[in-house]
Design a protein around this motif. Structure first.
Motif, mmCIF file in Angstrom:
data_model
loop_
_atom_site.group_PDB
_atom_site.id
_atom_site.type_symbol
_atom_site.label_atom_id
_atom_site.label_comp_id
_atom_site.label_asym_id
_atom_site.label_seq_id
_atom_site.Cartn_x
_atom_site.Cartn_y
_atom_site.Cartn_z
ATOM 1 N N ALA A 138 42.708 -5.747 37.886
ATOM 2 C CA ALA A 138 43.000 -6.095 36.494
ATOM 3 C C ALA A 138 42.946 -7.607 36.287
ATOM 4 C CB ALA A 138 44.368 -5.551 36.097
ATOM 5 N N LEU A 139 43.451 -8.360 37.251
ATOM 6 C CA LEU A 139 43.399 -9.820 37.159
ATOM 7 C C LEU A 139 41.959 -10.310 37.180
ATOM 8 C CD1 LEU A 139 44.808 -12.612 37.228
ATOM 9 C CD2 LEU A 139 44.831 -12.423 39.714
ATOM 10 N N LEU A 140 41.128 -9.747 38.071
ATOM 11 C CA LEU A 140 39.731 -10.170 38.171
ATOM 12 C C LEU A 140 38.957 -9.865 36.891
ATOM 13 C CD1 LEU A 140 38.800 -9.078 41.810
ATOM 14 C CD2 LEU A 140 39.519 -11.322 41.000
ATOM 15 N N MET A 141 39.242 -8.736 36.273
ATOM 16 C CA MET A 141 38.548 -8.379 35.041
ATOM 17 C C MET A 141 38.798 -9.404 33.942
ATOM 18 S SD MET A 141 39.024 -4.243 34.898
ATOM 19 C CE MET A 141 38.273 -4.183 33.257
ATOM 20 N N HIS A 142 40.034 -9.891 33.850
ATOM 21 C CA HIS A 142 40.354 -10.862 32.811
ATOM 22 C C HIS A 142 39.856 -12.269 33.154
ATOM 23 C CE1 HIS A 142 43.766 -8.609 30.501
ATOM 24 N NE2 HIS A 142 42.580 -8.428 29.967
ATOM 25 N N THR A 143 39.949 -12.654 34.436
ATOM 26 C CA THR A 143 39.596 -14.027 34.801
ATOM 27 C C THR A 143 38.097 -14.217 35.024
ATOM 28 O OG1 THR A 143 40.103 -13.497 37.112
ATOM 29 C CG2 THR A 143 41.841 -14.535 35.820
ATOM 30 N N LEU A 144 37.402 -13.179 35.502
ATOM 31 C CA LEU A 144 35.981 -13.312 35.831
ATOM 32 C C LEU A 144 35.070 -12.562 34.866
ATOM 33 C CD1 LEU A 144 36.148 -12.819 39.727
ATOM 34 C CD2 LEU A 144 36.463 -14.911 38.391
ATOM 35 N N ASN A 145 35.661 -11.763 33.960
ATOM 36 C CA ASN A 145 34.873 -10.963 33.019
ATOM 37 C C ASN A 145 33.877 -10.053 33.738
ATOM 38 O OD1 ASN A 145 36.118 -11.933 30.666
ATOM 39 N ND2 ASN A 145 34.766 -13.707 30.596
ATOM 40 N N ILE A 146 34.379 -9.351 34.756
ATOM 41 C CA ILE A 146 33.552 -8.403 35.484
ATOM 42 C C ILE A 146 34.079 -6.999 35.221
ATOM 43 C CG2 ILE A 146 32.926 -10.049 37.293
ATOM 44 C CD1 ILE A 146 35.019 -8.790 39.089
ATOM 45 N N THR A 147 33.297 -5.991 35.582
ATOM 46 C CA THR A 147 33.715 -4.610 35.350
ATOM 47 C C THR A 147 34.726 -4.180 36.407
ATOM 48 O OG1 THR A 147 31.959 -3.681 36.745
ATOM 49 C CG2 THR A 147 31.443 -4.057 34.403
ATOM 50 N N ARG A 148 35.409 -3.094 36.106
ATOM 51 C CA ARG A 148 36.357 -2.541 37.073
ATOM 52 C C ARG A 148 35.650 -2.159 38.364
ATOM 53 N NH1 ARG A 148 37.469 2.557 38.384
ATOM 54 N NH2 ARG A 148 36.250 3.363 36.625
ATOM 55 N N GLN A 149 34.437 -1.550 38.246
ATOM 56 C CA GLN A 149 33.703 -1.141 39.442
ATOM 57 C C GLN A 149 33.367 -2.340 40.324
ATOM 58 O OE1 GLN A 149 33.128 -0.187 36.368
ATOM 59 N NE2 GLN A 149 32.677 2.002 36.222
ATOM 60 N N GLU A 150 32.920 -3.431 39.696
ATOM 61 C CA GLU A 150 32.567 -4.609 40.494
ATOM 62 C C GLU A 150 33.803 -5.222 41.135
ATOM 63 O OE1 GLU A 150 30.017 -8.791 40.131
ATOM 64 O OE2 GLU A 150 30.274 -7.494 38.372
ATOM 65 N N GLY A 151 34.909 -5.260 40.391
ATOM 66 C CA GLY A 151 36.144 -5.791 40.954
ATOM 67 C C GLY A 151 36.620 -4.970 42.138
ATOM 68 N N ASN A 152 36.563 -3.645 42.002
ATOM 69 C CA ASN A 152 36.981 -2.781 43.103
ATOM 70 C C ASN A 152 36.088 -2.961 44.324
ATOM 71 O OD1 ASN A 152 39.151 -1.632 41.770
ATOM 72 N ND2 ASN A 152 37.964 0.064 40.943
ATOM 73 N N GLN A 153 34.769 -3.117 44.088
ATOM 74 C CA GLN A 153 33.860 -3.288 45.220
ATOM 75 C C GLN A 153 34.132 -4.601 45.941
ATOM 76 O OE1 GLN A 153 29.533 -2.148 45.236
ATOM 77 N NE2 GLN A 153 29.225 -4.354 45.382
ATOM 78 N N ARG A 154 34.356 -5.658 45.180
ATOM 79 C CA ARG A 154 34.642 -6.943 45.825
ATOM 80 C C ARG A 154 35.922 -6.872 46.659
ATOM 81 N NH1 ARG A 154 33.224 -11.801 41.504
ATOM 82 N NH2 ARG A 154 31.188 -11.024 40.849
ATOM 83 N N LEU A 155 36.940 -6.206 46.133
ATOM 84 C CA LEU A 155 38.182 -6.074 46.886
ATOM 85 C C LEU A 155 37.990 -5.225 48.138
ATOM 86 C CD1 LEU A 155 40.857 -5.625 44.081
ATOM 87 C CD2 LEU A 155 40.575 -7.568 45.614
ATOM 88 N N ALA A 156 37.157 -4.182 48.035
ATOM 89 C CA ALA A 156 36.862 -3.367 49.221
ATOM 90 C C ALA A 156 36.149 -4.200 50.276
ATOM 91 C CB ALA A 156 36.016 -2.160 48.819
ATOM 92 N N HIS A 157 35.201 -5.040 49.843
ATOM 93 C CA HIS A 157 34.505 -5.921 50.787
ATOM 94 C C HIS A 157 35.484 -6.921 51.400
ATOM 95 C CE1 HIS A 157 30.307 -5.272 48.752
ATOM 96 N NE2 HIS A 157 30.817 -4.166 49.284
ATOM 97 N N ALA A 158 36.363 -7.487 50.578
ATOM 98 C CA ALA A 158 37.326 -8.468 51.083
ATOM 99 C C ALA A 158 38.223 -7.846 52.148
ATOM 100 C CB ALA A 158 38.159 -9.016 49.930
ATOM 101 N N ALA A 159 38.658 -6.608 51.914
ATOM 102 C CA ALA A 159 39.535 -5.932 52.876
ATOM 103 C C ALA A 159 38.805 -5.591 54.162
ATOM 104 C CB ALA A 159 40.114 -4.666 52.246
ATOM 105 N N ALA A 160 37.528 -5.213 54.062
ATOM 106 C CA ALA A 160 36.775 -4.793 55.246
ATOM 107 C C ALA A 160 36.328 -5.975 56.103
ATOM 108 C CB ALA A 160 35.556 -3.974 54.824
ATOM 109 N N LEU A 161 36.100 -7.133 55.490
ATOM 110 C CA LEU A 161 35.530 -8.278 56.199
ATOM 111 C C LEU A 161 36.563 -9.304 56.639
ATOM 112 C CD1 LEU A 161 32.954 -7.015 54.911
ATOM 113 C CD2 LEU A 161 32.075 -9.329 54.673
ATOM 114 N N ASN A 162 37.819 -9.153 56.218
ATOM 115 C CA ASN A 162 38.834 -10.154 56.550
ATOM 116 C C ASN A 162 40.043 -9.499 57.191
ATOM 117 O OD1 ASN A 162 38.023 -12.910 55.078
ATOM 118 N ND2 ASN A 162 37.439 -11.206 53.746
#
Length: 404
Positions: A57-81
């Motif tokens: 929800a924070l990413l959608m407001h600050t970056l103007n991205i879709t929920r799907q893109e925000g969820n994918q980025r968070l999934a990548h962040a969790a898997a790679l870090n």
């Protein structure tokens, strides 16, 4: 940027392609850094501290991205870090080789997604088998696009590391057609699990359907939308005149505290003998029953007044006619599941009057109370000012979906 400079047009074709490849590698390295920031923010609970229910929800407001893109980025962040739990335990990244390759700019975002999904499907295997699968995919990524890499994983890698597939589930105990298991935790939240027969399941789904409608910019996932829809159905059921009573009374929750104490108590202070903070109690009081009571010297009730609504029925009807639904920008939630929110909070002397009230759905009501979003009425229209981390210029916004 955006115009072809004298340097660009002087490049021959091979030099131009080399520049494109170099810029792509830089984008990938920048994405790896971006994911590291996201992993830290998610682990730290930054979104919650700023008033948001989750990081997406924070990413959608600050970056103007879709929920799907925000969820994918968070999934990548969790898997790679690597991640640190609240107890201090470090959970290693699930695809560390991919993390190194992305940091070097040697794998694309699409390839990261393919590898992440494939490795996530191998959780039933031993760690050495999972590591082997990632190694094979990383080697192939140097020559395959994401689609080809996915086919290679399913047709070749899976045959090598998981030829037998997942073991069958032989545990199939007989269960009744209807059951509901509930567990209430010490902080007050409830988890439940159950099953319904086919007829009741249809009724259940039809009741939820109007409330869990997907919205284009909705930061909630499927499960979150279902949870909010279930809460909306419960709220409407609680307002039903035919609701069964217990000991002759409809269900009520009573919190006994002096009005002055509730007004002045620190927002994060937990009310005695409850799991509610003062801020949560003040939010609930925006649109709830208020039961005045006169207490004796030993805190014995001497007089109990008849319950009254903080927002009387005639004022709520006026709000419904004016706002038509949740007034938060882009929200489509109807008035039937929206709460009345005091613009000037009641503990600061804000009156319960139409010109000091707006309708907000539960999610946005919580957001406005927890965060730096501000709301004001102008010509009977609710205008919202976002926090500076959403819009540095803090330009006002309004909801254009509930047109009158």
């Amino acid at each position: 940027m955006g115009e072809i400079t004298s340097t660009h047009w002087q490049l021959d074709d091979r030099e131009l392609v080399a520049c494109i490849s170099a810029s792509e590698r830089k984008l990938r390295r920048d994405y790896a850094e971006h994911l590291a920031f996201l992993a830290e923010a998610d682990a730290r609970g930054t979104a919650y501290c700023l008033g948001y229910s989750n990081t997406t929800a924070l990413l959608m407001h600050t970056l103007n991205i879709t929920r799907q893109e925000g969820n994918q980025r968070l999934a990548h962040a969790a898997a790679l870090n690597d991640a640190k739990t609240p107890t201090g335990t470090v959970v290693a990244a699930s695809i560390p080789l991919t993390a190194k390759k992305l940091d070097a700019g040697e794998v694309s975002i699409g390839q990261v997604e393919v590898i992440r999904r494939f490795v996530a499907s191998l959780t039933h295997l031993q760690p050495d088998k999972v590591s082997l699968a990632e190694e094979l995919l990383i080697e192939r990524a140097a020559q395959d696009d994401p689609n080809a890499l996915a086919r290679f994983g399913e047709r070749v890698v899976r045959d090598i590391v998981d030829p037998d597939g997942k073991p069958p589930n032989v545990d199939q105990p007989h269960r009744p057609e209807r059951e509901l298991r509930r567990h209430t935790y010490s902080d007050g939240h409830l988890e439940f699990k159950g099953r319904l027969d086919a007829e009741t399941a249809v009724l259940f789904n039809e009741l939820l359907k109007p409330f869990e409608k997907y919205e284009a910019d909705d930061p909630r996932g499927y499960a979150e939308r279902g949870g909010d829809a279930f809460a909306d159905v419960l709220q409407q059921a609680a307002n039903c005149p035919d609701l069964p009573t217990h000991n002759g009374l409809k269900t009520e929750i009573a919190v006994t505290i002096s009005l002055d104490a509730l007004k002045t108590m620190a927002a994060d202070r937990v009310l005695p003998e409850t799991q509610l903070t003062a801020a949560e109690a003040r939010r609930i009081c925006c649109d709830a029953h208020v039961l005045p009571a006169v207490m004796g010297g030993e805190s014995k009730p001497l007089d109990i007044a008849a319950p009254s609504y903080t927002i009387p029925a005639h004022i709520r009807r006026a709000l419904v006619l004016r706002d038509r639904g949740c007034t938060f920008p882009t929200c489509e939630r109807p008035a039937s599941v929206s709460h009345g929110h005091h613009i000037v909070e009641w503990q600061h002397g804000g009156p319960t009057a139409v010109d000091n009230l707006v309708l907000l759905c539960g999610r946005h009501h919580r957001l406005v109370h927890r965060s730096d979003w501000k709301v004001e009425l102008k010509d009977d229209v609710a205008w919202f000012t976002p926090p500076d981390f959403v819009d540095p210029e803090r330009r006002r916004r309004r909801n254009l979906l509930h047109r009158r």
